[in-house]
Write an enzyme that holds these catalytic residues in place. Structure first.
Site, short mmCIF file in Angstrom:
data_model
loop_
_atom_site.label_atom_id
_atom_site.label_comp_id
_atom_site.label_asym_id
_atom_site.label_seq_id
_atom_site.Cartn_x
_atom_site.Cartn_y
_atom_site.Cartn_z
N GLY A 118 22.02 4.80 83.60
CA GLY A 118 23.05 4.19 82.97
C GLY A 118 24.38 4.35 84.09
O GLY A 118 25.20 5.38 84.41
N ALA A 119 24.28 3.18 84.97
CA ALA A 119 25.21 3.36 86.13
C ALA A 119 26.09 2.35 85.91
O ALA A 119 26.54 1.61 86.65
CB ALA A 119 24.29 2.78 87.32
N ALA B 126 30.57 2.49 84.70
CA ALA B 126 31.66 3.01 85.27
C ALA B 126 31.57 4.42 85.97
O ALA B 126 31.68 4.71 87.11
CB ALA B 126 32.98 2.98 84.27
N LYS C 19 26.42 4.90 77.56
CA LYS C 19 27.17 5.25 76.24
C LYS C 19 25.98 5.96 75.34
O LYS C 19 25.07 5.91 75.47
CB LYS C 19 27.73 4.02 75.79
CG LYS C 19 28.69 3.27 76.31
CD LYS C 19 30.15 3.94 76.34
CE LYS C 19 31.28 3.29 76.96
NZ LYS C 19 31.53 1.96 76.77
N ASN D 51 30.26 11.82 76.68
CA ASN D 51 31.13 12.40 75.55
C ASN D 51 30.41 12.59 74.34
O ASN D 51 29.17 12.09 74.08
CB ASN D 51 32.41 11.10 75.29
CG ASN D 51 33.39 11.46 76.39
OD1 ASN D 51 33.81 12.44 77.00
ND2 ASN D 51 34.24 10.34 76.58
N ALA E 290 36.99 6.48 84.67
CA ALA E 290 36.54 5.20 85.63
C ALA E 290 36.40 3.96 84.98
O ALA E 290 36.27 4.00 83.46
CB ALA E 290 34.87 5.48 86.10
N LYS F 275 37.26 17.85 73.72
CA LYS F 275 37.18 16.44 74.08
C LYS F 275 36.96 15.56 73.09
O LYS F 275 37.36 14.49 72.76
CB LYS F 275 36.55 16.22 75.16
CG LYS F 275 36.95 14.70 76.13
CD LYS F 275 36.35 14.85 77.37
CE LYS F 275 36.70 13.50 77.83
NZ LYS F 275 35.69 12.83 78.92
N SER G 65 38.25 3.66 74.77
CA SER G 65 36.82 2.96 75.00
C SER G 65 36.55 2.30 73.56
O SER G 65 35.90 1.25 73.54
CB SER G 65 35.93 3.92 75.44
OG SER G 65 35.78 4.92 74.84
P1 NAD Z 1 29.68 2.05 80.91
O1 NAD Z 1 29.55 1.28 79.73
O2 NAD Z 1 30.45 1.56 81.95
O3 NAD Z 1 28.35 2.38 81.39
C1 NAD Z 1 27.16 2.63 80.67
C2 NAD Z 1 25.90 1.88 81.49
O4 NAD Z 1 24.92 2.21 80.86
C3 NAD Z 1 26.07 0.27 81.53
O5 NAD Z 1 26.17 -0.07 82.97
C4 NAD Z 1 24.77 -0.18 80.70
O6 NAD Z 1 24.21 -1.30 81.09
C5 NAD Z 1 23.87 1.16 80.92
N1 NAD Z 1 22.84 1.19 79.95
C6 NAD Z 1 22.74 0.93 78.71
N2 NAD Z 1 21.62 1.02 78.10
C7 NAD Z 1 20.59 1.20 79.00
C8 NAD Z 1 19.38 1.45 79.50
N3 NAD Z 1 18.52 1.43 78.24
N4 NAD Z 1 18.96 2.01 80.63
C9 NAD Z 1 19.71 2.02 81.70
N5 NAD Z 1 20.93 1.73 81.57
C10 NAD Z 1 21.61 1.47 80.36
O7 NAD Z 1 29.97 3.34 80.15
P2 NAD Z 1 30.97 4.67 80.94
O8 NAD Z 1 32.50 4.32 80.65
O9 NAD Z 1 30.55 4.93 82.06
O10 NAD Z 1 30.52 5.77 79.90
C11 NAD Z 1 29.56 6.41 79.96
C12 NAD Z 1 29.62 7.80 79.18
O11 NAD Z 1 30.62 8.76 79.84
C13 NAD Z 1 29.95 7.87 77.76
O12 NAD Z 1 29.72 8.57 77.00
C14 NAD Z 1 31.56 8.08 78.06
O13 NAD Z 1 32.25 8.05 77.06
C15 NAD Z 1 31.64 8.97 78.87
N6 NAD Z 1 32.82 9.06 79.64
C16 NAD Z 1 33.49 7.95 80.14
C17 NAD Z 1 34.64 7.98 80.90
C18 NAD Z 1 35.54 6.89 81.34
O14 NAD Z 1 36.47 6.76 81.86
N7 NAD Z 1 34.73 5.44 81.72
C19 NAD Z 1 35.22 9.34 81.08
C20 NAD Z 1 34.53 10.31 80.77
C21 NAD Z 1 33.42 10.44 80.00
#
Ligand code: NAD
Length: 307
Positions: free
Chosen positions: A7-8, A10, A78, A104, A130, A186, A257
């Site tokens: 899950g690479a 943001a 996610k 989260n 991010a 959170k 989000s």
């Molecule tokens: P994002 O949607 O930017 O990234 C998630 C990635 O997971 C995507 O690139 C997607 O292609 C990948 N993915 C989906 N299914 C997959 C699979 N089967 N195999 C491999 N990769 C797969 O989400 P994010 O914003 O980076 O958030 C990730 C987690 O971090 C969430 O739980 C979010 O609530 C938490 N979070 C986000 C933030 C933020 O500011 N963005 C801050 C704190 C916590």
């Protein structure tokens, strides 16, 4: 340390980029071919307060192409994609691999437990922000922290090592036993602001334009943290309500989000936020009328969004 991040998007790219820059062997694993392809072609463009640069010292692979077993597998999908993502990298989770979730919501340990033994699971929370700008391009401005612990609560040297590695990468990590309180606070913050914005279409600051916004948000925080308190988790509802109030005052134009997901026609993380809290409350015979109503409304908004 050898670190793979499944899950690479943001957050995974932010953490992966900083960990690679500080000398770790990092592999980003994702199913987004445009993102993976851009990173393979030109490196990861990472814009932080430390500068806007290309990080080229990392690998980017689809799950089925990843073969090297890491020391640490960091999960940053996610939450609705966690189980599918872990299935896709099941071949990487050898007996010595530790798995860390900084996602989260609630229920992350339980999902990982289907793939790794309990003593190899680490759980935590992060306040780093991010955003994905486009394929291969992520930005993160401001600062955050990471807090983590072994999911079974037993202190082990590897947990401190991970904490040091994250801190050396500039991610400011502490390992401590009060992580569950931070996770629940959170969850309360997100259950309030994310779900109200998702169903109303308001940005966070717009919730302050009528008294209903702040009142609903406070009610959700109070409800959610009443469950944590009943479970013996030492959360601070007054501090959490103050954080929500300051977000409403300061986060001008911010779309949380869940609102971004609804607007983009995607399912949200509501099941692991409001949904998981309502389920925990049900097991304790606690009623959460506001949180549960918002859960139902987000589910309905998802129906329209993904149609
Ligand atoms: P994002 O949607 O930017 O990234 C998630 C990635 O997971 C995507 O690139 C997607 O292609 C990948 N993915 C989906 N299914 C997959 C699979 N089967 N195999 C491999 N990769 C797969 O989400 P994010 O914003 O980076 O958030 C990730 C987690 O971090 C969430 O739980 C979010 O609530 C938490 N979070 C986000 C933030 C933020 O500011 N963005 C801050 C704190 C916590």
């Amino acid at each position: 340390m050898k670190i793979s991040i499944v899950g690479a998007g943001a957050m995974g790219s932010l953490f992966g980029g900083l960990l690679a820059e500080s000398g770790n062997e990092v592999t980003l694993i994702d199913v987004n071919d445009a993102h993976i392809g851009a990173i393979r072609a030109k490196g990861l463009r990472l814009a932080t307060d430390g500068g806007d640069r290309q990080v080229t010292v990392l690998k980017a692979l689809r799950p089925e192409d990843a073969a090297d077993l890491p020391d640490l597998l960091l999960v940053f999908t996610k939450t609705l994609h966690t189980s599918a993502a872990l299935s896709g990298v099941r071949h990487l989770i050898g007996p010595n691999v530790h798995v860390l979730s900084l996602q989260n919501g609630l229920g992350n340990v339980e999902k990982i437990a289907g793939f790794a033994s309990p003593e190899r699971i680490l759980i935590g929370v992060t306040t780093w922000p991010a955003d994905m700008v486009g394929p291969g391009h992520v930005h993160s401005h401001g600062k955050g922290v990471v807090r983590l612990m072994a999911a079974d609560g037993i202190e082990r040297p590897f947990v401190s090592q991970v904490s040091e590695v994250l801190t050396e990468a500039g991610l400011d990590c502490t390992s401590d036993r009060t992580v569950w309180a931070a996770i629940w606070e959170k969850v309360a913050f997100n259950a309030a602001l994310n779900s109200i914005c998702a169903v109303s279409g308001c940005t966070v600051d717009e919730l302050g334009k009528v008294a209903d916004g702040s009142r609903l948000a406070n009610d959700v925080v109070t409800e959610v943290l009443s469950v944590a308190l009943r479970m013996g988790i030492d959360v601070d509802p007054a501090k959490c309500r103050a954080n929500v109030a300051s977000a409403i005052a300061q986060h001008i134009g911010h779309k949380p989000s869940m609102l971004q997901d609804i607007l983009a026609g995607r399912r949200t993380e509501v099941e692991s936020i409001n949904g998981a809290v309502v389920a925990a409350a049900g097991r304790l015979s606690i009623e959460l009328p506001v949180t549960e109503t918002l859960l139902s409304l987000v589910r309905l908004a998802e129906v329209r969004a993904i149609a």
